[in-house]
Scaffold this active site. Structure first.
Site, PDB file in Angstrom:
ATOM      1  N   GLU A 119       0.829  -1.216   0.000  1.00 38.57           N
ATOM      2  CA  GLU A 119       0.000   0.000   0.000  1.00 38.57           C
ATOM      3  C   GLU A 119       0.863   1.266   0.000  1.00 38.57           C
ATOM      4  OE1 GLU A 119      -3.027  -0.251  -0.616  1.00 38.57           O
ATOM      5  OE2 GLU A 119      -3.832  -2.083   0.267  1.00 38.57           O
ATOM      6  N   HIS A 142      -3.000   1.878   8.121  1.00 39.97           N
ATOM      7  CA  HIS A 142      -4.094   1.151   7.470  1.00 39.97           C
ATOM      8  C   HIS A 142      -4.298  -0.143   8.242  1.00 39.97           C
ATOM      9  CE1 HIS A 142      -6.407  -1.306   4.824  1.00 39.97           C
ATOM     10  NE2 HIS A 142      -5.376  -2.085   4.520  1.00 39.97           N
ATOM     11  N   HIS A 144      -7.618  -3.390   9.423  1.00 43.56           N
ATOM     12  CA  HIS A 144      -8.864  -4.063   9.039  1.00 43.56           C
ATOM     13  C   HIS A 144      -9.790  -4.227  10.251  1.00 43.56           C
ATOM     14  CE1 HIS A 144      -6.277  -6.316   5.725  1.00 43.56           C
ATOM     15  NE2 HIS A 144      -6.404  -5.033   5.466  1.00 43.56           N
ATOM     16  N   HIS A 214     -12.875  -3.488   2.930  1.00 46.77           N
ATOM     17  CA  HIS A 214     -11.445  -3.746   3.091  1.00 46.77           C
ATOM     18  C   HIS A 214     -10.919  -3.293   4.458  1.00 46.77           C
ATOM     19  CE1 HIS A 214      -7.099  -3.285   1.273  1.00 46.77           C
ATOM     20  NE2 HIS A 214      -7.080  -3.712   2.517  1.00 46.77           N
TER      21      HIS A 214
HETATM   22  P1  13P Z   1       1.101  -5.542   3.021  1.00 46.86           P
HETATM   23  O1  13P Z   1       1.496  -6.821   3.705  1.00 46.86           O
HETATM   24  O2  13P Z   1       1.719  -5.421   1.633  1.00 46.86           O
HETATM   25  O3  13P Z   1       1.412  -4.337   3.892  1.00 46.86           O
HETATM   26  O4  13P Z   1      -0.454  -5.567   2.740  1.00 46.86           O
HETATM   27  C1  13P Z   1      -1.404  -5.710   3.764  1.00 46.86           C
HETATM   28  C2  13P Z   1      -2.711  -5.057   3.446  1.00 46.86           C
HETATM   29  O5  13P Z   1      -3.525  -4.871   4.349  1.00 46.86           O
HETATM   30  C3  13P Z   1      -3.015  -4.634   2.058  1.00 46.86           C
HETATM   31  O6  13P Z   1      -4.143  -3.821   2.005  1.00 46.86           O
HETATM   32 ZN    ZN Z   2      -5.475  -4.036   3.767  1.00 47.72          ZN
END
Ligand code: 13P
Ligand code: ZN
Length: 269
Positions: A119, A142, A144, A214
């Site tokens: 990302e 970022h 989840h 996401h």
């Molecule tokens: P990475 O392991 O490349 O950081 O990706 C994790 C992710 O949440 C992608 O949206």
């Molecule tokens: Zn992600």
């Protein structure tokens, strides 16, 4: 090679904050496998000895050109690396990169040649804009979060500020500590430049945005600040869901109560 953290207390404090937050993301169940990523602009705490370090990777493209990132430095979670591992070993599960003069490529300089997160376009596009506007914000996160991602599966929550108002009305502190609310980014391919573009647009108005089906993406003064905003929104989402699970639609605070909060806490909205 010895770690660049050795004898650098200021840099160590920042990296330790990243490790601490990575642990919280995992404990909250927001970071399955390699889920989520963190980057921190550490340019202003780099010394001449770090700046003189040679590249330990080949020159790599960012995927977009970001004019304000010339000769800037970032700590980045490694792609495919786990938050639960990063919490214990931040320099084995992330790396420091330097953006080159052309503002379109980077090299890894320390400690290990760990490739940065997929990302990276979203993270760096946001940092580029923060520098452009002279913002003191240095970190982007970022992750989840379960309840917020669940809510993004319902179209009615994806209209502008619908979710913001529901979440603000669940508990007074959410508006106080996430005063700009939650922006919405319609589904885009993870890691894509399109996702970066849409994230950037929304972050002009909000500190936290929801990536449909996401996760969330937040900016903050430091990594703790970005995490706190996600945490208060997530707490509100949990309260909403708990009420629904008990079989009723939560009333939410009234318009007057929310207005009263805005005045008392000098909030912008
Ligand atoms: P990475 O392991 O490349 O950081 O990706 C994790 C992710 O949440 C992608 O949206
Ligand atoms: Zn992600």
């Amino acid at each position: 090679m010895e770690s660049i953290l050795k004898n650098r207390p200021t840099l160590t404090i920042e990296i330790n904050k990243v490790a601490e937050v990575a642990g919280y993301l995992w404990q909250n169940g927001w970071a399955e496998r390699n889920g989520g990523n963190i980057t921190v602009n550490i340019t202003n705490i780099m010394d001449d000895a770090i700046k003189a370090l040679p590249a330990i990777s080949e020159v790599k493209p960012i995927g977009i050109t970001l004019q304000h990132l010339k000769n800037t430095y970032f700590y980045c979670k490694g792609t495919g690396k786990r938050m639960r591992d990063l919490a214990r070993q931040p320099m084995e599960n992330g790396s420091v990169i330097k953006i080159l003069d052309d503002c379109a490529h980077y090299v890894i300089i320390a400690d290990n040649p760990v490739n940065p997160t997929s990302e990276l376009p979203s993270h760096l596009a946001v940092h580029n804009h923060l520098i452009e506007i002279g913002s003191p914000y240095k970190a982007t996160v970022h992750t989840h979060p379960i309840e917020l991602v669940a809510m993004s599966h319902n179209k009615k929550f994806l209209q502008k500020d619908v979710l913001t108002n529901i979440l603000w009305s669940m508990i007074p502190e959410t508006k106080a500590f996430c005063p700009l609310g939650l922006g919405i980014v319609p589904y885009e391919l993870p890691g894509s430049s399109k996702l970066a573009e849409e994230t950037l647009k929304q972050l002009e108005e909000y500190d936290v945005v929801l990536w449909e089906k996401h996760g969330v993406f937040a900016k903050g003064l430091d990594v703790m600040d970005a995490f706190d905003q996600i945490d208060v929104l997530s707490k509100s989402a949990k309260i909403y869901l708990d009420a629904k699970c008990m079989g009723f639609e939560p009333d939410g605070m009234t318009e007057e109560q929310m207005k009263e909060m805005s005045i008392a806490f000098h909030l912008p909205k």
